[in-house]
Enzyme design. Structure first.
Site, short mmCIF file in Angstrom:
data_model
loop_
_atom_site.label_atom_id
_atom_site.label_comp_id
_atom_site.label_asym_id
_atom_site.label_seq_id
_atom_site.Cartn_x
_atom_site.Cartn_y
_atom_site.Cartn_z
N MET A 1 0.77 -0.92 0.13
CA MET A 1 -0.13 0.04 -0.01
C MET A 1 0.38 1.13 0.26
SD MET A 1 -3.03 -0.71 -0.81
CE MET A 1 -3.35 0.98 -0.41
N THR A 76 -6.28 -2.97 9.50
CA THR A 76 -7.58 -4.12 9.97
C THR A 76 -7.18 -5.20 10.95
OG1 THR A 76 -7.34 -5.69 8.17
CG2 THR A 76 -8.87 -3.60 7.67
N ASN A 100 -11.90 -0.65 5.08
CA ASN A 100 -12.74 -0.61 3.55
C ASN A 100 -12.23 0.92 2.76
OD1 ASN A 100 -12.18 -1.12 0.75
ND2 ASN A 100 -12.03 -3.16 1.53
N HIS A 131 -8.14 -13.29 -0.55
CA HIS A 131 -7.31 -11.65 -0.77
C HIS A 131 -6.11 -12.73 -1.29
CE1 HIS A 131 -9.69 -9.16 1.50
NE2 HIS A 131 -9.46 -8.92 0.97
N LYS A 135 -2.18 -12.49 3.05
CA LYS A 135 -3.00 -11.56 4.08
C LYS A 135 -3.02 -12.22 5.32
CE LYS A 135 -8.14 -9.38 4.74
NZ LYS A 135 -6.68 -8.22 5.35
N GLY A 141 -11.16 -7.70 7.33
CA GLY A 141 -11.56 -6.06 7.75
C GLY A 141 -12.92 -5.91 6.94
N THR A 142 -12.99 -6.30 5.43
CA THR A 142 -14.05 -5.72 4.96
C THR A 142 -14.94 -5.97 5.02
OG1 THR A 142 -12.72 -4.75 3.52
CG2 THR A 142 -14.91 -5.41 2.75
#
Length: 243
Positions: A1, A76, A100, A131, A135, A141-142
């Site tokens: 990210m 998350t 998200n 995912h 991960k 978390g979404t």
């Protein structure tokens, strides 16, 4: 990210400039200082974007409260204690928190609430998420955020069931089931299935690039710069965009 944020910042579409970074394992040659911990940051910043892990999030939150810096928290798998700490910190600084940062996912939340209110108890609900193989948390978390939206739609405490192995019983009414897939380089896929008598409705979102999350985080950062102390979410950002 971090790389996705750097790429998005180059577009100059958000009015933001990179000041520094926090990464204990950074191997990039960046034109700004990169600190191994938020405790070490000694340059002024106007807003912090956090895509990290819960331990680092707590350090970043402490830094933001100490320096009165707004924070966009995108991490998350946060503990209840850390979520409570974020809530308390929002009385001292502006905080934007979302499981998200995708605009599409947050539209999906609205659609799920409508579906639940329309379909009621006649439909069973299962959530499937996929995912990449690196991960750590499962379910995502979404996925939990989407389930929480369904709960909010009718105020019912739907029991969350994570997987169905080693459970020698039938499905109970009102349950929301979670199923996680981990593999390859999947950025993020979420599907919520409403399964009724002789019919089914599925609502699905797929992210094909992390840039959608970077874009959302930068929009949140720009949004937060104009806000008073408090806890904000993607719903607040979307509402302001629609005005």
């Amino acid at each position: 990210m971090g790389a996705a944020l750097l790429k998005a910042l180059k577009s100059d579409a958000y009015g933001l400039t990179l000041t520094c970074g926090v990464d204990p394992n950074c191997k990039e040659d960046l034109p700004v200082p990169v600190f191994s911990s938020a405790r070490d940051v000694d340059v002024p910043v106007d807003v912090v974007i956090d895509f990290s892990v819960p331990k680092a999030t707590e350090e970043i939150l402490d830094f933001c409260v100490r320096t009165h810096t707004p924070a966009v928290i995108c991490t998350t798998a946060l503990s209840d204690a850390l979520i409570e700490k974020i809530s308390k910190a929002s009385k001292e600084i502006p905080i934007f928190r979302s499981g998200n940062m995708s605009l599409g996912i947050n539209l999906m939340r609205v659609l799920l609430k409508l579906a639940r209110q329309t379909l009621g108890d006649a439909f069973d609900i299962e959530i499937i998420e996929a995912h990449h193989n690196r991960k750590k948390d499962a379910p995502s978390g979404t996925a939990l955020m989407l389930a929480d939206a369904i709960r909010d739609a009718d105020g019912a405490e739907h029991p969350y069931v994570f997987g169905r192995n080693e459970k020698d019983r039938r499905r109970e009414p009102g349950e929301i089931g979670f199923h996680s897939i981990r593999g390859g380089t999947v950025v993020g896929e979420h599907e919520v299935r409403f399964l009724g008598e002789d019919e089914e409705i599925a609502i699905r979102h797929a992210a094909y690039s992390k840039q959608v999350f970077a874009s959302g985080a930068l929009k949140a950062a720009a949004f937060l710069l104009t806000k008073q102390n408090g806890l904000y979410s993607m719903e607040d950002l979307v509402s302001e965009m629609l005005q």
